[in-house]
Design a protein around this motif. Structure first.
Motif, PDB file in Angstrom:
ATOM      1  N   GLU A  14       0.849  -1.197   0.000  1.00  0.00           N
ATOM      2  CA  GLU A  14       0.000   0.000   0.000  1.00  0.00           C
ATOM      3  C   GLU A  14       0.888   1.253   0.000  1.00  0.00           C
ATOM      4  O   GLU A  14       1.794   1.360   0.826  1.00  0.00           O
ATOM      5  CB  GLU A  14      -0.884  -0.013   1.247  1.00  0.00           C
ATOM      6  CG  GLU A  14      -1.927   1.057   1.264  1.00  0.00           C
ATOM      7  CD  GLU A  14      -3.025   0.856   0.229  1.00  0.00           C
ATOM      8  OE1 GLU A  14      -3.609   1.862  -0.181  1.00  0.00           O
ATOM      9  OE2 GLU A  14      -3.298  -0.304  -0.147  1.00  0.00           O
ATOM     10  N   ASN A  16       2.417   4.851   0.805  1.00  0.00           N
ATOM     11  CA  ASN A  16       2.381   5.718   1.975  1.00  0.00           C
ATOM     12  C   ASN A  16       2.866   7.130   1.653  1.00  0.00           C
ATOM     13  O   ASN A  16       3.028   7.947   2.545  1.00  0.00           O
ATOM     14  CB  ASN A  16       3.170   5.108   3.140  1.00  0.00           C
ATOM     15  CG  ASN A  16       4.610   4.804   2.775  1.00  0.00           C
ATOM     16  OD1 ASN A  16       5.224   5.464   1.946  1.00  0.00           O
ATOM     17  ND2 ASN A  16       5.154   3.764   3.407  1.00  0.00           N
ATOM     18  N   SER A  17       3.130   7.404   0.367  1.00  0.00           N
ATOM     19  CA  SER A  17       3.509   8.758  -0.035  1.00  0.00           C
ATOM     20  C   SER A  17       3.123   8.993  -1.496  1.00  0.00           C
ATOM     21  O   SER A  17       2.988   8.056  -2.281  1.00  0.00           O
ATOM     22  CB  SER A  17       5.010   9.004   0.165  1.00  0.00           C
ATOM     23  OG  SER A  17       5.770   8.308  -0.793  1.00  0.00           O
ATOM     24  N   GLU A  95       9.576   3.564   2.311  1.00  0.00           N
ATOM     25  CA  GLU A  95       8.693   4.410   1.512  1.00  0.00           C
ATOM     26  C   GLU A  95       8.080   3.580   0.387  1.00  0.00           C
ATOM     27  O   GLU A  95       8.770   2.814  -0.285  1.00  0.00           O
ATOM     28  CB  GLU A  95       9.448   5.595   0.902  1.00  0.00           C
ATOM     29  CG  GLU A  95       8.530   6.468   0.067  1.00  0.00           C
ATOM     30  CD  GLU A  95       9.245   7.555  -0.715  1.00  0.00           C
ATOM     31  OE1 GLU A  95       8.529   8.384  -1.285  1.00  0.00           O
ATOM     32  OE2 GLU A  95      10.490   7.559  -0.780  1.00  0.00           O
TER      33      GLU A  95
END
Length: 155
Positions: A14, A16-17, A95
């Motif tokens: 998933e 995240n940025s 990341e």
């Protein structure tokens, strides 16, 4: 830092940025395209990277080309926008990004070829040499659009 690219993969982590990035299709006077073989994934790609808070997207493209290839460039146009949510990039530092990339056309105005810490190799390629290169298909799409020299891709 290594990275893994996923495309339309249900096993992708998933994000995240969300990163705003610029890249450049840099052509020389003979119509050859400048590419780098990246150190983080070993694949060939156009120079590019994330935009900093103090710059515009064209400025980011110019900076990234200089950092990654040694060349000073001038932006001359737009190849396209690339925002495909199915493309996920995971880095070893944790990341996991979605990347919004604007790819510009550019020409060399100075500097000289140099390999950076972000590239194993930097080379100019004629269009007929590009087919056999190891590159992610999202990068290949940008290359195809740059070579076509048509209206900007909006995606």
């Amino acid at each position: 830092m290594a990275r893994t690219e996923f495309y339309d993969d249900p096993e992708a982590p998933e994000p995240n940025s969300l990163v705003v990035a610029a890249s450049a299709a840099v052509f020389d006077g003979s119509g050859r395209l400048l590419l780098q073989r990246r150190t983080d994934n070993g694949l060939w790609a156009m120079p590019g990277g994330g935009m900093e808070m103090t710059e515009s997207l064209p400025e980011a493209a110019v900076r990234e080309v200089k950092e990654e290839t040694g060349y000073d460039v001038r932006v001359t146009g737009l190849v396209g926008t690339y925002t495909d949510a199915r493309h996920i990039i995971a880095y070893t530092d944790g990341e996991v990004r979605r990347q919004f990339n604007v790819c510009f056309r550019a020409v060399v105005v100075g500097g000289g070829l140099q390999v950076s810490r972000e590239s194993h190799e930097v080379r100019w390629f004629a269009a007929e040499e590009l087919g056999g290169l190891d590159m992610h298909h999202t990068q290949r799409l940008r290359v195809e659009h740059a070579l076509r020299n048509g209206p900007p891709h909006l995606g």
